[in-house]
Write an enzyme that holds these catalytic residues in place. Sequence first.
Site, PDB file in Angstrom:
ATOM      1  N   GLY A   1       0.819  -1.208   0.000  1.00 14.67           N
ATOM      2  CA  GLY A   1       0.000   0.000   0.000  1.00 14.67           C
ATOM      3  C   GLY A   1       0.849   1.252   0.000  1.00 14.67           C
ATOM      4  O   GLY A   1       1.985   1.242  -0.474  1.00 14.67           O
ATOM      5  N   SER A   2       0.297   2.314   0.593  1.00 13.73           N
ATOM      6  CA  SER A   2       0.936   3.623   0.494  1.00 13.73           C
ATOM      7  C   SER A   2       2.082   3.761   1.487  1.00 13.73           C
ATOM      8  O   SER A   2       2.143   3.072   2.507  1.00 13.73           O
ATOM      9  CB  SER A   2      -0.091   4.719   0.783  1.00 13.73           C
TER      10      SER A   2
ATOM     11  N   GLY B   1       0.533   5.022   4.944  1.00 13.17           N
ATOM     12  CA  GLY B   1      -0.119   3.970   5.707  1.00 13.17           C
ATOM     13  C   GLY B   1       0.865   2.906   6.158  1.00 13.17           C
ATOM     14  O   GLY B   1       0.828   2.438   7.303  1.00 13.17           O
ATOM     15  N   GLY B   2       1.761   2.535   5.263  1.00 17.51           N
ATOM     16  CA  GLY B   2       2.739   1.499   5.591  1.00 17.51           C
ATOM     17  C   GLY B   2       3.674   1.937   6.697  1.00 17.51           C
ATOM     18  O   GLY B   2       3.978   1.178   7.615  1.00 17.51           O
TER      19      GLY B   2
ATOM     20  N   GLU C   1       5.456  -3.195   1.253  1.00 13.41           N
ATOM     21  CA  GLU C   1       5.815  -2.789  -0.109  1.00 13.41           C
ATOM     22  C   GLU C   1       5.063  -1.491  -0.351  1.00 13.41           C
ATOM     23  O   GLU C   1       3.827  -1.480  -0.386  1.00 13.41           O
ATOM     24  CB  GLU C   1       5.429  -3.901  -1.085  1.00 13.41           C
TER      25      GLU C   1
ATOM     26  N   CYS D   1       2.342  -0.383  -8.812  1.00 12.91           N
ATOM     27  CA  CYS D   1       3.490   0.140  -8.060  1.00 12.91           C
ATOM     28  C   CYS D   1       4.751   0.103  -8.910  1.00 12.91           C
ATOM     29  O   CYS D   1       5.750   0.703  -8.537  1.00 12.91           O
ATOM     30  CB  CYS D   1       3.685  -0.594  -6.746  1.00 12.91           C
TER      31      CYS D   1
END
Lengths: 478, 478
Positions: free
Chosen positions: B198-199, B202-203, B222, B259
């Site tokens: 994800g982002s 957020g990650g 990732e 991505c």
Amino acid sequence: MPSHTPLVTRATDAARSAAPGLAALTPAERGTLLRALSDVLRENTDDLVALADEETHLGDPRLRGEVLRTRAQLEMFAEIAEEGAHFDVMIDRADAAAVPAPRPDVRRMLVPLGPVAVFTASNFPFAFSVLGGDTASALAAGCPVVVKAHEGHPRLTDLTAALAAEVLPPGALRVVHGRDAGRALVTDPAVQAVGFTGSTTGGRALFDLACGRPDPIPFYGELGSLNPVVVTPAALAARGPALVNEYVASVTRSQGQLCTKPGLLFLPDGHGLGELLGLAVGAAVPAPLLGPWIGDTYRATLDELAAHPTVHRLAPAPADTGRAATPADSPSATLLTVTAHDLRTHPELLRECFGPASVVVTYISTEDLLATLRELPGSLTASVHGQEGDGELSRRIWSSLRAGRLIWNDWPTGVAVTRAMHHGGPWPATTSPLHTSVGSTAVARWLRPVAYQNMPEALLPAPLRTANPWRVPQRTGR
Amino acid sequence: MPSHTPLVTRATDAARSAAPGLAALTPAERGTLLRALSDVLRENTDDLVALADEETHLGDPRLRGEVLRTRAQLEMFAEIAEEGAHFDVMIDRADAAAVPAPRPDVRRMLVPLGPVAVFTASNFPFAFSVLGGDTASALAAGCPVVVKAHEGHPRLTDLTAALAAEVLPPGALRVVHGRDAGRALVTDPAVQAVGFTGSTTGGRALFDLACGRPDPIPFYGELGSLNPVVVTPAALAARGPALVNEYVASVTRSQGQLCTKPGLLFLPDGHGLGELLGLAVGAAVPAPLLGPWIGDTYRATLDELAAHPTVHRLAPAPADTGRAATPADSPSATLLTVTAHDLRTHPELLRECFGPASVVVTYISTEDLLATLRELPGSLTASVHGQEGDGELSRRIWSSLRAGRLIWNDWPTGVAVTRAMHHGGPWPATTSPLHTSVGSTAVARWLRPVAYQNMPEALLPAPLRTANPWRVPQRTGR
């Protein structure tokens, strides 16, 4: 935030400059470099051991053995670098018929992370110090190393580094001193990973710094362990007295200053070994601890454990403590005792006491034993002393706890320097349960994968070429 | 701190209960289980794809292809589990003559970490979702999985999980919904590792939670990437127009919601491709984005980049933007342009813009190009389009940046599901540069080593036995 530390910056700048050259060394060249470091230790053993003994009080025989061990480590990593298995090469040829889509040629290998920091340990001035396993594995991986010296043996650290510098490329290995320098190292943008051996408190603080960077980096901390040892009723009956002597020898080896020291010995209730344990402890020869930073913490921890209302002193017996008293820097071994039930209901007792002390835990049934093992924190090791017929019991014991090394009828101290060795374990034994600081896979901590897609032979790094000029192991996928 | 989340606790309790059973499965049984999941996807493709299209707008062909890819992933991990290479067995026999001390028999293998959490991605509702690569590799490792559903396809998530539950042991796979549940999952004591796609924002927040636990756990995030692509002067001269079409196809594939989308295309200054780029962008068919949470961020990021004084809009040309306007949820592709010098002196421009946008970066010399590449953050991929004779230039390009996959004359989108694939990279591409979420070694994220010392054959786990009943690969040390 760390204070101004120009020496750290000079060291990491030098490491950054050295990184491409180290990464480009052939397997043979890396092997030569590591063997040269082993030779440096061999040629200077007398000087190094004399200085180490002054600074650590570990004694000539132990220190000479440790030099041999450290040389064995360097030579093992030389072999690994020469074989090239650490590149972990995997090759998938192009496949126009692949589902769900045609596949390009993809080849993967591991490449060095770049400069790494190594925090050395006080209790192994060679094997976990400047030229110890962390440094050897990092150089085998192709990473320059900046060592944070342990304050317990600063002169030995500098001498070892100066001797090593004579055979290493410039910038490949530097040393910095002091806590501020250590913190600056972990947050230095050039540093790509950290290896650490030491206390839970110190390791956790540095782990938090590494994770809190704008660009977090891997932190491999080996923080110590309780190392439970279980004696089954059958083993007690068959060879209790022999186990007493082996146990006390393991507890007092290197004055208990080993992260694999058995901190908990589980004995069946009514074991009847109290007197023998007292004799064995009384026969152990006290020796100086590594230094006041160990002694102060050791005595404070031991006093707190001994003062707990559920804990009793087993050896030396309370009446003997006056007689057995030794100088403050050479404490005699101490055994405490507690019931399994009290141990599992008082988690404040589950603390490592680094030094010549251990706790005998008495259990009244298999369920009592297993219930207590389930409450133990992650350990580096977990041992069972059993007899034939104890197989099912042993399996239940090991499945009730989490440890990095499981041992049958042997003791956890004296970690064998061998390829398959795993020296690690779940938190709080380490900060990274996937990794080890001993054994051949220690090199994996300093490497990251890179895939090469659709690359002509001439552009591929040597380990990935079809012609395989370095003759490294290549796995081919399906 | 996370709010009260009884559903999370129920899921992690179930996972904890399922863990020993999953860990004990034979390689054949693990393979059967993973193949059954592939069959579930095959048998229910129509229903699943219809629901996925409703929730993600990715379209029937792409979603059917993704189901095939996800099945290929499950079957690859089935093969890996069956072969048993993931146990990574290493055996050192006892050696009484070893230096510096006799060695016991030491055998090492990898064992499952225990329950793990998987945060699924919005842009791959199959391949990086409930039965995606993280789940497949964790089950292959023997770890139960609790999935944090992505809010972009909640009904598909529940349907997939319900279908999977019919063939899995109880507790092996659970789903939870909502951000509070996600945070509770990362801090749940039962959870031993986390996979995340994800982002960066957020990650990073979840990574910080995982590292901040009283018992820190591995977090494999990732987080996306700029994926620079360099066109050499020779490639521009030889096939500039063809590269334009391939580039725009790669940028607009899945509406740029990949991505691995090329976020930066480096072209020699005076490339003369402006008009062709405009035509190619104009010919790209707009399609809906995954949802408003993508669209809002996409437009905000694009507007900020486009408003930067050093950045110009390349396609659609400023005069055309009115004509090319499409509904807000189906943006047309956009190309911006900036000089290499301006890019490296304005780090605020080094941002991923997730959606159908990319930046053409013009360079005036090799030194200008390399100086800019050295300032790029870590990426999942880095590509070069060159001609014969560009070998030395390509090597300098790749050694100026850090990426997990290096590509020659191909595009980064369309990650091949193959054993050697590496899908990862240095921060901020991921939180863990040593690991990958695609390819056979993805399974290593969920395993930890254990050494067995001095163990009789009967007490050893099957993979370590000399008799090798499971016929797994065993390496023998020296």
